[in-house]
Motif scaffolding. Structure first.
Motif, PDB file in Angstrom:
ATOM      1  N   ILE A   1       0.827  -1.197   0.000  1.00 52.18           N
ATOM      2  CA  ILE A   1       0.000   0.000   0.000  1.00 52.18           C
ATOM      3  C   ILE A   1       0.863   1.250   0.000  1.00 52.18           C
ATOM      4  O   ILE A   1       0.569   2.223  -0.684  1.00 52.18           O
ATOM      5  CB  ILE A   1      -0.945  -0.031   1.214  1.00 52.18           C
ATOM      6  CG1 ILE A   1      -1.879  -1.235   1.076  1.00 52.18           C
ATOM      7  CG2 ILE A   1      -1.719   1.274   1.357  1.00 52.18           C
ATOM      8  CD1 ILE A   1      -2.474  -1.708   2.359  1.00 52.18           C
ATOM      9  N   ALA A   2       1.941   1.235   0.775  1.00 57.76           N
ATOM     10  CA  ALA A   2       2.802   2.411   0.878  1.00 57.76           C
ATOM     11  C   ALA A   2       4.193   2.027   1.343  1.00 57.76           C
ATOM     12  O   ALA A   2       4.374   1.004   2.009  1.00 57.76           O
ATOM     13  CB  ALA A   2       2.197   3.422   1.846  1.00 57.76           C
ATOM     14  N   PHE A   3       5.137   2.871   0.986  1.00 53.12           N
ATOM     15  CA  PHE A   3       6.496   2.791   1.501  1.00 53.12           C
ATOM     16  C   PHE A   3       6.736   4.002   2.384  1.00 53.12           C
ATOM     17  O   PHE A   3       6.120   5.055   2.189  1.00 53.12           O
ATOM     18  CB  PHE A   3       7.524   2.815   0.363  1.00 53.12           C
ATOM     19  CG  PHE A   3       7.479   1.619  -0.541  1.00 53.12           C
ATOM     20  CD1 PHE A   3       8.019   0.409  -0.152  1.00 53.12           C
ATOM     21  CD2 PHE A   3       6.902   1.708  -1.797  1.00 53.12           C
ATOM     22  CE1 PHE A   3       7.986  -0.697  -0.992  1.00 53.12           C
ATOM     23  CE2 PHE A   3       6.860   0.611  -2.648  1.00 53.12           C
ATOM     24  CZ  PHE A   3       7.402  -0.586  -2.238  1.00 53.12           C
ATOM     25  N   ALA A   4       7.646   3.869   3.325  1.00 57.22           N
ATOM     26  CA  ALA A   4       8.065   5.001   4.151  1.00 57.22           C
ATOM     27  C   ALA A   4       9.584   5.000   4.202  1.00 57.22           C
ATOM     28  O   ALA A   4      10.188   4.346   5.046  1.00 57.22           O
ATOM     29  CB  ALA A   4       7.471   4.922   5.549  1.00 57.22           C
ATOM     30  N   PRO A   5      10.223   5.728   3.260  1.00 59.39           N
ATOM     31  CA  PRO A   5      11.682   5.864   3.322  1.00 59.39           C
ATOM     32  C   PRO A   5      12.062   6.912   4.368  1.00 59.39           C
ATOM     33  O   PRO A   5      11.187   7.430   5.081  1.00 59.39           O
ATOM     34  CB  PRO A   5      12.037   6.323   1.905  1.00 59.39           C
ATOM     35  CG  PRO A   5      10.807   7.027   1.409  1.00 59.39           C
ATOM     36  CD  PRO A   5       9.640   6.349   2.090  1.00 59.39           C
ATOM     37  N   ALA A   6      13.333   7.248   4.454  1.00 56.67           N
ATOM     38  CA  ALA A   6      13.804   8.233   5.423  1.00 56.67           C
ATOM     39  C   ALA A   6      13.025   9.537   5.306  1.00 56.67           C
ATOM     40  O   ALA A   6      12.675   9.968   4.201  1.00 56.67           O
ATOM     41  CB  ALA A   6      15.296   8.493   5.216  1.00 56.67           C
ATOM     42  N   ASP A   7      12.727  10.135   6.453  1.00 55.13           N
ATOM     43  CA  ASP A   7      12.028  11.408   6.579  1.00 55.13           C
ATOM     44  C   ASP A   7      10.524  11.288   6.295  1.00 55.13           C
ATOM     45  O   ASP A   7       9.869  12.264   5.972  1.00 55.13           O
ATOM     46  CB  ASP A   7      12.666  12.493   5.696  1.00 55.13           C
ATOM     47  CG  ASP A   7      12.300  13.899   6.151  1.00 55.13           C
ATOM     48  OD1 ASP A   7      12.242  14.143   7.370  1.00 55.13           O
ATOM     49  OD2 ASP A   7      12.050  14.761   5.277  1.00 55.13           O
ATOM     50  N   TRP A   8       9.977  10.086   6.413  1.00 50.69           N
ATOM     51  CA  TRP A   8       8.547   9.872   6.222  1.00 50.69           C
ATOM     52  C   TRP A   8       7.931   9.354   7.516  1.00 50.69           C
ATOM     53  O   TRP A   8       8.601   8.734   8.349  1.00 50.69           O
ATOM     54  CB  TRP A   8       8.301   8.831   5.126  1.00 50.69           C
ATOM     55  CG  TRP A   8       8.453   9.362   3.739  1.00 50.69           C
ATOM     56  CD1 TRP A   8       9.525  10.017   3.217  1.00 50.69           C
ATOM     57  CD2 TRP A   8       7.507   9.257   2.689  1.00 50.69           C
ATOM     58  NE1 TRP A   8       9.310  10.311   1.906  1.00 50.69           N
ATOM     59  CE2 TRP A   8       8.084   9.868   1.551  1.00 50.69           C
ATOM     60  CE3 TRP A   8       6.237   8.697   2.592  1.00 50.69           C
ATOM     61  CZ2 TRP A   8       7.419   9.936   0.328  1.00 50.69           C
ATOM     62  CZ3 TRP A   8       5.584   8.768   1.372  1.00 50.69           C
ATOM     63  CH2 TRP A   8       6.170   9.390   0.261  1.00 50.69           C
ATOM     64  N   TRP A   9       6.640   9.580   7.638  1.00 52.86           N
ATOM     65  CA  TRP A   9       5.835   9.052   8.734  1.00 52.86           C
ATOM     66  C   TRP A   9       4.988   7.911   8.202  1.00 52.86           C
ATOM     67  O   TRP A   9       4.593   7.916   7.033  1.00 52.86           O
ATOM     68  CB  TRP A   9       4.899  10.132   9.267  1.00 52.86           C
ATOM     69  CG  TRP A   9       5.581  11.254   9.958  1.00 52.86           C
ATOM     70  CD1 TRP A   9       6.162  12.352   9.376  1.00 52.86           C
ATOM     71  CD2 TRP A   9       5.746  11.415  11.369  1.00 52.86           C
ATOM     72  NE1 TRP A   9       6.682  13.166  10.345  1.00 52.86           N
ATOM     73  CE2 TRP A   9       6.439  12.626  11.570  1.00 52.86           C
ATOM     74  CE3 TRP A   9       5.371  10.646  12.465  1.00 52.86           C
ATOM     75  CZ2 TRP A   9       6.764  13.089  12.840  1.00 52.86           C
ATOM     76  CZ3 TRP A   9       5.692  11.112  13.729  1.00 52.86           C
ATOM     77  CH2 TRP A   9       6.386  12.319  13.901  1.00 52.86           C
TER      78      TRP A   9
END
Length: 193
Positions: free
Chosen positions: A71-79
């Motif tokens: 559904i989603a990725f959260a790389p660096a600097d993401w919530w």
């Protein structure tokens, strides 16, 4: 200092004085995750929000045939969190795990509620985050329904710059709703154009 990364992220929308910053930093729980570490299990109720310092998390579901749907990725600097589950306090239908070694700050829901009371401007910050999340999910739904796979891939590259070097292509293909083989064909076509 790792706290600088999250404070810089927050500073895009609100300004904290020194006391507010110290209090907020006091509720952060630093965690270092190995690849594959699960933060939110299927059927668990989400009790935290996560901020990615480094690495990459993913939010996905698994269908009855055992196929993963990212559904989603959260790389660096993401919530990241399962927002529906977090807000409704119902069992999660999604899973959140680390695709690669990842460092995060975890903020527990009970601590967030206290932050809203003690530092009301955080309600504005998280309202903006939730709104941005809603916009991204609506954009993603529109893309899956009506945008050709090649255009979805190009949009993915814009939305997640740098992630191609960090995670296996099979996960990107899952996010795009296509097979890894079809993604390879798209990448080859783009490279030759």
């Amino acid at each position: 200092m790792k706290e600088e990364t999250i404070i810089k992220n927050i500073s895009k929308y609100i300004t904290l004085d020194e006391d507010e910053r110290k209090y907020f930093e006091s509720i952060l729980h630093y965690r270092k995750l190995d690849k594959g570490k699960i933060l939110l299990h299927h059927e668990e109720v989400a009790q935290s929000q996560y901020f990615v310092i480094s690495g990459c998390l993913r939010n996905y579901s698994v269908d009855e045939d055992g196929k993963e749907h990212i559904i989603a990725f959260a790389p660096a600097d993401w919530w990241i969190s399962d927002l529906y589950n977090y807000v409704s306090e119902t069992p999660a239908e999604q899973i959140i795990d680390a695709l690669i070694p990842t460092e995060i700050f975890e903020i527990c829901k009970k601590d967030m509620e206290e932050v809203y009371i003690r530092i009301p401007k955080f309600e504005r910050f998280f309202r903006i985050l939730f709104q941005n999340s809603m916009v991204n999910q609506m954009r993603r739904i529109r893309q899956v329904i009506s945008v050709p796979a090649e255009e979805r891939y190009k949009e993915f590259i814009k939305h997640y710059p740098g992630i191609l070097r960090e995670i296996p292509l099979k996960y990107i293909a899952s996010y795009l709703g296509i097979s890894p083989e079809f993604l390879s064909k798209i990448r080859n076509k783009i490279a030759h154009d």
